[in-house]
Design a protein around this motif. Structure first.
Motif, PDB file in Angstrom:
ATOM      1  N   LYS A 169     -15.051 -50.802  21.563  1.00  0.00           N
ATOM      2  CA  LYS A 169     -14.961 -51.734  20.389  1.00  0.00           C
ATOM      3  C   LYS A 169     -16.020 -52.562  20.572  1.00  0.00           C
ATOM      4  O   LYS A 169     -15.909 -53.551  21.412  1.00  0.00           O
ATOM      5  N   ARG A 170     -17.088 -52.652  20.039  1.00  0.00           N
ATOM      6  CA  ARG A 170     -18.456 -53.571  20.259  1.00  0.00           C
ATOM      7  C   ARG A 170     -18.854 -54.467  18.958  1.00  0.00           C
ATOM      8  O   ARG A 170     -19.706 -55.212  19.017  1.00  0.00           O
ATOM      9  N   ALA A 171     -18.255 -54.006  17.853  1.00  0.00           N
ATOM     10  CA  ALA A 171     -18.626 -54.550  16.713  1.00  0.00           C
ATOM     11  C   ALA A 171     -18.255 -55.944  16.602  1.00  0.00           C
ATOM     12  O   ALA A 171     -16.939 -56.159  16.378  1.00  0.00           O
ATOM     13  N   ARG A 172     -18.810 -57.324  16.537  1.00  0.00           N
ATOM     14  CA  ARG A 172     -18.347 -58.581  16.518  1.00  0.00           C
ATOM     15  C   ARG A 172     -17.272 -58.809  17.000  1.00  0.00           C
ATOM     16  O   ARG A 172     -17.269 -58.704  18.351  1.00  0.00           O
TER      17      ARG A 172
ATOM     18  N   GLY B 258      -4.120 -47.724  26.524  1.00  0.00           N
ATOM     19  CA  GLY B 258      -5.630 -47.317  26.847  1.00  0.00           C
ATOM     20  C   GLY B 258      -6.773 -48.169  26.527  1.00  0.00           C
ATOM     21  O   GLY B 258      -7.708 -47.845  25.920  1.00  0.00           O
ATOM     22  N   GLU B 259      -6.467 -49.413  26.609  1.00  0.00           N
ATOM     23  CA  GLU B 259      -7.451 -50.442  26.264  1.00  0.00           C
ATOM     24  C   GLU B 259      -8.551 -50.599  27.033  1.00  0.00           C
ATOM     25  O   GLU B 259      -9.615 -50.691  26.253  1.00  0.00           O
ATOM     26  N   ASP B 260      -8.700 -50.097  28.417  1.00  0.00           N
ATOM     27  CA  ASP B 260      -9.893 -49.763  28.951  1.00  0.00           C
ATOM     28  C   ASP B 260     -10.869 -48.668  28.324  1.00  0.00           C
ATOM     29  O   ASP B 260     -11.927 -48.633  28.717  1.00  0.00           O
TER      30      ASP B 260
ATOM     31  N   PHE C 210      -8.365 -56.257  18.221  1.00  0.00           N
ATOM     32  CA  PHE C 210      -7.744 -55.005  18.576  1.00  0.00           C
ATOM     33  C   PHE C 210      -6.644 -55.508  19.751  1.00  0.00           C
ATOM     34  O   PHE C 210      -5.752 -54.804  20.071  1.00  0.00           O
ATOM     35  N   SER C 211      -7.157 -56.016  20.732  1.00  0.00           N
ATOM     36  CA  SER C 211      -6.534 -56.821  22.076  1.00  0.00           C
ATOM     37  C   SER C 211      -5.118 -57.687  21.293  1.00  0.00           C
ATOM     38  O   SER C 211      -4.171 -57.592  21.893  1.00  0.00           O
ATOM     39  N   LEU C 212      -5.437 -58.488  20.423  1.00  0.00           N
ATOM     40  CA  LEU C 212      -4.394 -59.167  19.918  1.00  0.00           C
ATOM     41  C   LEU C 212      -3.360 -58.489  19.257  1.00  0.00           C
ATOM     42  O   LEU C 212      -2.195 -58.443  19.312  1.00  0.00           O
ATOM     43  N   LEU C 213      -3.848 -57.338  18.705  1.00  0.00           N
ATOM     44  CA  LEU C 213      -2.712 -56.377  17.771  1.00  0.00           C
ATOM     45  C   LEU C 213      -2.076 -55.588  18.867  1.00  0.00           C
ATOM     46  O   LEU C 213      -0.615 -55.266  18.840  1.00  0.00           O
TER      47      LEU C 213
END
Length: 77
Positions: free
Chosen positions: A27-30, A21-23, A36-39
């Motif tokens: 997540k917008r903070a820094r 559910g990546e789309d 999270f994409s890497l994880l």
């Protein structure tokens, strides 16, 4: 060249979008989105390497969350 691009799109990004559910993530903070994409990619690789549980990518992330010994098996502990 176009086929190669869509091959990458279908093999990796589609799996991340549907399975994790990546789309839908907002997540917008820094650097949160990159982290999270890497994880998600690490988790995807671990799930793809484990072949004893025959399930699609949609169902595989649920089992380690519910069954602790399977999570340890995935992590190699």
């Amino acid at each position: 060249m176009i086929r190669q691009h869509w091959g990458i799109e279908n093999k990796l990004r589609w799996v991340l979008d549907v399975g994790f559910g990546e789309d839908l993530d907002r997540k917008r903070a820094r650097h949160a989105a990159q982290n999270f994409s890497l994880l998600n990619r690490i988790a995807l690789n671990l799930l793809k390497q484990e072949t004893t549980f025959k399930r699609g990518i949609n169902g595989k992330p649920l089992k380690p969350a519910l069954y602790h010994p399977y999570l340890l098996k995935l992590l190699g502990i």
